[in-house]
Design an enzyme around this catalytic site. Sequence first.
Site, mmCIF file in Angstrom:
data_model
loop_
_atom_site.group_PDB
_atom_site.id
_atom_site.type_symbol
_atom_site.label_atom_id
_atom_site.label_comp_id
_atom_site.label_asym_id
_atom_site.label_seq_id
_atom_site.Cartn_x
_atom_site.Cartn_y
_atom_site.Cartn_z
ATOM 1 N N ASN A 212 0.847 -1.198 0.000
ATOM 2 C CA ASN A 212 0.000 0.000 0.000
ATOM 3 C C ASN A 212 0.883 1.250 0.000
ATOM 4 O O ASN A 212 2.109 1.143 -0.013
ATOM 5 C CB ASN A 212 -0.957 -0.035 1.200
ATOM 6 C CG ASN A 212 -0.211 -0.095 2.510
ATOM 7 O OD1 ASN A 212 0.499 0.830 2.881
ATOM 8 N ND2 ASN A 212 -0.334 -1.220 3.209
ATOM 9 N N ASP B 297 -4.594 -6.211 5.321
ATOM 10 C CA ASP B 297 -5.728 -6.969 5.860
ATOM 11 C C ASP B 297 -5.845 -8.333 5.188
ATOM 12 O O ASP B 297 -6.461 -9.243 5.716
ATOM 13 C CB ASP B 297 -7.033 -6.189 5.641
ATOM 14 C CG ASP B 297 -7.060 -4.931 6.487
ATOM 15 O OD1 ASP B 297 -6.626 -4.993 7.653
ATOM 16 O OD2 ASP B 297 -7.493 -3.871 5.990
ATOM 17 N N LYS C 266 8.486 -18.128 -9.534
ATOM 18 C CA LYS C 266 7.855 -16.984 -10.207
ATOM 19 C C LYS C 266 6.700 -17.486 -11.075
ATOM 20 O O LYS C 266 6.863 -18.435 -11.845
ATOM 21 C CB LYS C 266 8.891 -16.265 -11.069
ATOM 22 C CG LYS C 266 8.368 -14.981 -11.610
ATOM 23 C CD LYS C 266 9.421 -14.219 -12.389
ATOM 24 C CE LYS C 266 8.722 -13.144 -13.181
ATOM 25 N NZ LYS C 266 9.314 -12.921 -14.467
ATOM 26 N N PHE D 39 -4.313 3.618 14.652
ATOM 27 C CA PHE D 39 -4.401 4.610 13.579
ATOM 28 C C PHE D 39 -5.456 4.156 12.587
ATOM 29 O O PHE D 39 -5.649 2.953 12.401
ATOM 30 C CB PHE D 39 -3.035 4.793 12.884
ATOM 31 C CG PHE D 39 -2.137 5.676 13.703
ATOM 32 C CD1 PHE D 39 -1.560 5.198 14.868
ATOM 33 C CD2 PHE D 39 -1.915 6.984 13.332
ATOM 34 C CE1 PHE D 39 -0.786 6.015 15.661
ATOM 35 C CE2 PHE D 39 -1.135 7.818 14.118
ATOM 36 C CZ PHE D 39 -0.569 7.329 15.282
ATOM 37 N N LYS E 80 -13.656 1.726 15.775
ATOM 38 C CA LYS E 80 -12.404 0.967 15.956
ATOM 39 C C LYS E 80 -11.918 1.035 17.403
ATOM 40 O O LYS E 80 -11.358 0.073 17.909
ATOM 41 C CB LYS E 80 -11.326 1.478 15.000
ATOM 42 C CG LYS E 80 -11.541 0.929 13.618
ATOM 43 C CD LYS E 80 -10.570 1.436 12.588
ATOM 44 C CE LYS E 80 -11.161 1.144 11.214
ATOM 45 N NZ LYS E 80 -10.447 1.747 10.116
ATOM 46 N N LYS F 111 -11.517 -2.603 19.093
ATOM 47 C CA LYS F 111 -10.159 -3.097 19.346
ATOM 48 C C LYS F 111 -9.661 -2.742 20.750
ATOM 49 O O LYS F 111 -8.478 -2.894 21.039
ATOM 50 C CB LYS F 111 -9.204 -2.548 18.285
ATOM 51 C CG LYS F 111 -9.633 -2.883 16.845
ATOM 52 C CD LYS F 111 -8.512 -2.688 15.847
ATOM 53 C CE LYS F 111 -9.014 -2.837 14.412
ATOM 54 N NZ LYS F 111 -7.944 -2.970 13.445
HETATM 55 N N1 CTP Z 1 -3.908 -3.137 11.975
HETATM 56 C C1 CTP Z 1 -3.360 -4.249 12.571
HETATM 57 N N2 CTP Z 1 -3.389 -5.466 11.950
HETATM 58 C C2 CTP Z 1 -3.937 -5.608 10.750
HETATM 59 C C3 CTP Z 1 -4.528 -4.487 10.127
HETATM 60 C C4 CTP Z 1 -4.479 -3.273 10.762
HETATM 61 O O1 CTP Z 1 -2.833 -4.115 13.660
HETATM 62 N N3 CTP Z 1 -3.925 -6.786 10.169
HETATM 63 C C5 CTP Z 1 -3.897 -1.850 12.690
HETATM 64 C C6 CTP Z 1 -3.177 -0.725 11.989
HETATM 65 O O2 CTP Z 1 -1.812 -0.656 12.373
HETATM 66 C C7 CTP Z 1 -3.951 0.492 12.453
HETATM 67 C C8 CTP Z 1 -5.341 -0.034 12.620
HETATM 68 O O3 CTP Z 1 -5.230 -1.438 12.803
HETATM 69 O O4 CTP Z 1 -3.498 0.963 13.711
HETATM 70 C C9 CTP Z 1 -6.194 0.201 11.426
HETATM 71 O O5 CTP Z 1 -7.412 -0.365 11.683
HETATM 72 P P1 CTP Z 1 -8.183 -1.230 10.615
HETATM 73 O O6 CTP Z 1 -9.516 -1.510 11.179
HETATM 74 O O7 CTP Z 1 -7.436 -2.378 10.143
HETATM 75 O O8 CTP Z 1 -8.262 -0.204 9.492
HETATM 76 P P2 CTP Z 1 -8.530 -0.542 8.072
HETATM 77 O O9 CTP Z 1 -7.565 -1.550 7.551
HETATM 78 O O10 CTP Z 1 -8.528 0.759 7.389
HETATM 79 O O11 CTP Z 1 -9.926 -1.226 8.271
HETATM 80 P P3 CTP Z 1 -11.235 -1.017 7.465
HETATM 81 O O12 CTP Z 1 -10.925 -1.579 6.147
HETATM 82 O O13 CTP Z 1 -12.196 -1.820 8.278
HETATM 83 O O14 CTP Z 1 -11.495 0.454 7.505
#
Ligand code: CTP
Length: 390
Positions: free
Chosen positions: A207, A276, A286, A320, A334, A338
Amino acid sequence: MLKNKKILLGITGGIAAYKAVDLASKLTKMGAEVKTIMTAHACEFVGPITFKSITHQPVITKMFNTNADIEHISLADWADIVVIAPATANIIGKTASGIADDLLSSTIMATTAPVLFVPAMNIHMYENPIVQENITKLSNFGYFFMEPQFGNLACGYEGKGRYPENEEIIFHIETYLNYKKELAGKNVLVTAGASREGIDPMRFISNYSSGKMGLALARAAHIRGAKVKFIHSSIRVNIPKYLDSIKAVSAEEMHRAVLKEYPNSDITFMTAAVADYTPAKPSKQKIKKSDDLNLELKRTKDILAELGGKKTKDQILVGFAAESENIKENALNKIKKKNLDFICANNLNVSGKDDTEILVLDKGKEIKLNGNKFSVAHQIIDTILNSTKK
Ligand code: CTP
């Protein structure tokens, strides 16, 4: 913020010495008292009279002056901060080796004030492992260093070694002068960067996260006395040597590294943009192109949620959230989901830049912050410290 602050400016012999004239002028205009020490080589580039006329304060060039107190001790005691700009490889090397053979090196040795070095030199000199080792050694002792900028150097080379903008130096001076070591004795864990999920040995999913906000928080916490552990995935910034850093590229590696460090952490900033999803079956070889490629993805572990589940009453957990819409509502969800103490929500439209806008939320309040990421990092820490004060 610099009014009546006592700044001891050390000028060493580099061509950027002429730029320090403007630094002295800007600091003086901001109300600081600026006294200057010039080395003999610095005087070859700029005259002491120039600094004296601008600062209206003494400019000292010699160690032995029969009319004065023991100069290196009185100046060392007088200063709120010592700024060496430009700092040559020579003054860095002398300080790292404990050499005090002139007024400036003796004053650096004698002061208990923060000392900020602003290195500026030829790229090969700056990258010389001897200079780099000296910088690491001094950083570990608590001396502060600014990174030189990339650009055209007076020696004709292009590269890292340029004297930074004076505005940036002033920002650093303000930071080092105005923040106390409120985090001394605290362990702070910061994660940063974009995770990379391997598809095959050549390709990955990632990303746009730059890691700048995480690094700003790590540096701000370090300046305020914390012992910082910096766990990063792919980042587009250089990590200062004084940070204890661990590389954890994928979500799985990040999960392992963070869970190992978390029990020791007093404040955790989960700034990393952790994937995610990850390829369900990454290929060892490859993948050859054929027609369409269907990539099966599976969910990664939510590290932050797991930390929230393990959180003790003395630990502070900050998440974050990068959002593109319904910022506040999504962020508040969140916090609950969490078990966080704070969440810093930012608008995806401003991510990747040096400036940012962040909404810090806890269960009750919301605070809007904006500006340079380094200053926002300090404001985030201020917000946390203020709301956790009993
Ligand atoms: N985070 C984490 N582990 C993951 C994904 C995200 O610890 N596998 C943490 C990030 O470091 C950040 C926070 O979760 O502090 C972001 O929250 P998240 O709900 O994952 O945000 P998005 O990925 O943006 O979720 P959504 O798609 O539901 O908005």
